[in-house]
Motif scaffolding. Structure first.
Motif, mmCIF file in Angstrom:
data_model
loop_
_atom_site.group_PDB
_atom_site.id
_atom_site.type_symbol
_atom_site.label_atom_id
_atom_site.label_comp_id
_atom_site.label_asym_id
_atom_site.label_seq_id
_atom_site.Cartn_x
_atom_site.Cartn_y
_atom_site.Cartn_z
ATOM 1 N N ALA A 272 -4.369 6.013 3.462
ATOM 2 C CA ALA A 272 -3.726 5.372 4.615
ATOM 3 C C ALA A 272 -3.019 4.114 4.120
ATOM 4 O O ALA A 272 -3.443 3.496 3.140
ATOM 5 C CB ALA A 272 -4.767 5.021 5.670
ATOM 6 N N ILE A 273 -1.951 3.743 4.794
ATOM 7 C CA ILE A 273 -1.143 2.599 4.360
ATOM 8 C C ILE A 273 -1.114 1.535 5.456
ATOM 9 O O ILE A 273 -0.760 1.825 6.602
ATOM 10 C CB ILE A 273 0.290 3.042 4.010
ATOM 11 N N VAL A 274 -1.471 0.321 5.078
ATOM 12 C CA VAL A 274 -1.411 -0.829 5.988
ATOM 13 C C VAL A 274 -0.238 -1.690 5.558
ATOM 14 O O VAL A 274 -0.160 -2.139 4.412
ATOM 15 C CB VAL A 274 -2.714 -1.654 5.935
ATOM 16 N N ARG A 275 0.703 -1.922 6.465
ATOM 17 C CA ARG A 275 1.871 -2.724 6.124
ATOM 18 C C ARG A 275 2.394 -3.428 7.360
ATOM 19 O O ARG A 275 2.008 -3.116 8.487
ATOM 20 C CB ARG A 275 2.964 -1.846 5.512
ATOM 21 N N ARG A 276 3.286 -4.348 7.140
ATOM 22 C CA ARG A 276 3.883 -5.090 8.244
ATOM 23 C C ARG A 276 5.006 -4.280 8.888
ATOM 24 O O ARG A 276 5.478 -3.288 8.322
ATOM 25 C CB ARG A 276 4.442 -6.415 7.741
ATOM 26 N N GLU A 277 5.430 -4.724 10.055
ATOM 27 C CA GLU A 277 6.623 -4.144 10.668
ATOM 28 C C GLU A 277 7.831 -4.640 9.890
ATOM 29 O O GLU A 277 8.074 -5.838 9.793
ATOM 30 C CB GLU A 277 6.716 -4.574 12.134
ATOM 31 N N ASN A 278 8.584 -3.734 9.308
ATOM 32 C CA ASN A 278 9.620 -4.091 8.337
ATOM 33 C C ASN A 278 11.010 -3.784 8.889
ATOM 34 O O ASN A 278 11.737 -2.950 8.354
ATOM 35 C CB ASN A 278 9.369 -3.341 7.021
#
Length: 287
Positions: free
Chosen positions: A89-95
């Motif tokens: 799973a990938i956790v990232r910011r709204e880009n």
């Protein structure tokens, strides 16, 4: 009859609570890594992302990594990583602005997400896209609280990439990072990783990373067993050996034991490297 049912219910609840307490009190062992994958640049010739991505995917599988912090991940590379590492799973910011990201990957089968967040390393940490102080690029922090499916142990993983140009941006950025994480650090063990664009010799960045607000420890120094090289940036093998520094770090809080630490020396396959940085890997136990 009602009294008997009540007593049985109490016993079942007590048993359940004992099981929960027992699970949450267990230790959790995991292998974490920070990897700057390098932007996709035409000037890199053979070392364009398209040529290197399979090396990254193979490396992650070979090392059996549980949690990974990546840096310099642009949207195209993010799509490839979603496909190539589908077990994570990938956790990232709204880009929305489609800049480089610093996502956190975790093994889906072993961990579940409890909470996540992003803040920016600038004078306006809750507003996206501002360049902090004397920096060249907008810099930020991604964090996630994970729970081990096997033990119930909860912990917080933090990933960042400090500015490559501004010394003030690095110094103020790491201090802001520690201040903003202080509340999380009272609740969870902390794993902070990333490309700090500073070596251990730069005490104005390195010392606040360890000691400001709450204590963290460098896994390089704390490991019971250490392997590999003592640098992380090599510039696709072109940087002179005496100029190579360890600029990628994994820091942990004092409730975490460090079993092993490894920076595998860079290798090339027909002129192609995994990245211009070596991966940094540590096996840890969260008490």
């Amino acid at each position: 009859m009602k009294n008997k049912l009540f007593i049985v219910s109490l016993l079942l609840v007590s048993l359940l609570l004992c099981c929960v307490d027992s699970a949450s009190s267990q230790q959790a062992e995991l292998t974490v890594a920070t990897i700057n994958i390098r932007v996709d640049s035409k000037k890199d010739s053979l070392n364009r992302w398209e040529q290197r991505k399979q090396l990254l995917f193979d490396f992650v599988r070979q090392q059996d990594l549980d949690v990974i912090g990546l840096q310099e991940v642009y949207p195209r590379a993010m799509k490839d990583i979603h496909k190539g590492l589908s077990g994570y799973a990938i956790v990232r910011r709204e880009n929305k602005e489609k800049r480089a990201d610093a996502p956190i990957l975790y093994r889906r089968s072993a961990y579940k997400k409890i909470a996540q967040g992003t803040f920016w390393l600038s004078e306006f940490p809750d507003s996206a896209g501002f360049i902090g102080w004397d920096g060249r690029h907008p810099r930020f922090v991604n964090w996630v609280v994970l729970s081990s499916r096997a033990t119930g142990k909860e912990f917080c993983v933090v990933n960042t990439h400090l500015d490559n140009a501004g010394q003030q941006a690095r110094e103020k950025g790491i201090k802001l990072l520690k201040e903003r994480l202080a509340l999380l650090a009272t609740q969870y063990p902390i794993i902070l990783m990333g490309d700090m664009n500073s070596s251990e010799a730069d005490s104005a960045v390195y010392q606040p990373a360890l000691h400001n607000t709450f204590e963290l420890y460098d896994t390089y120094n704390m490991a019971k067993q250490r392997e590999g090289v003592d640098y992380s940036f090599h510039g696709f093998g072109k940087r002179a050996m005496d100029k190579r520094k360890r600029v990628d770090f994994i820091f942990v809080s004092d409730s975490i034991d460090v079993n092993t630490f490894n920076i595998p020396q860079e290798t090339e396959l027909q002129g192609i490297y995994l990245s211009d940085h070596c991966p940094v890997i540590s096996n840890i136990t969260i008490r």
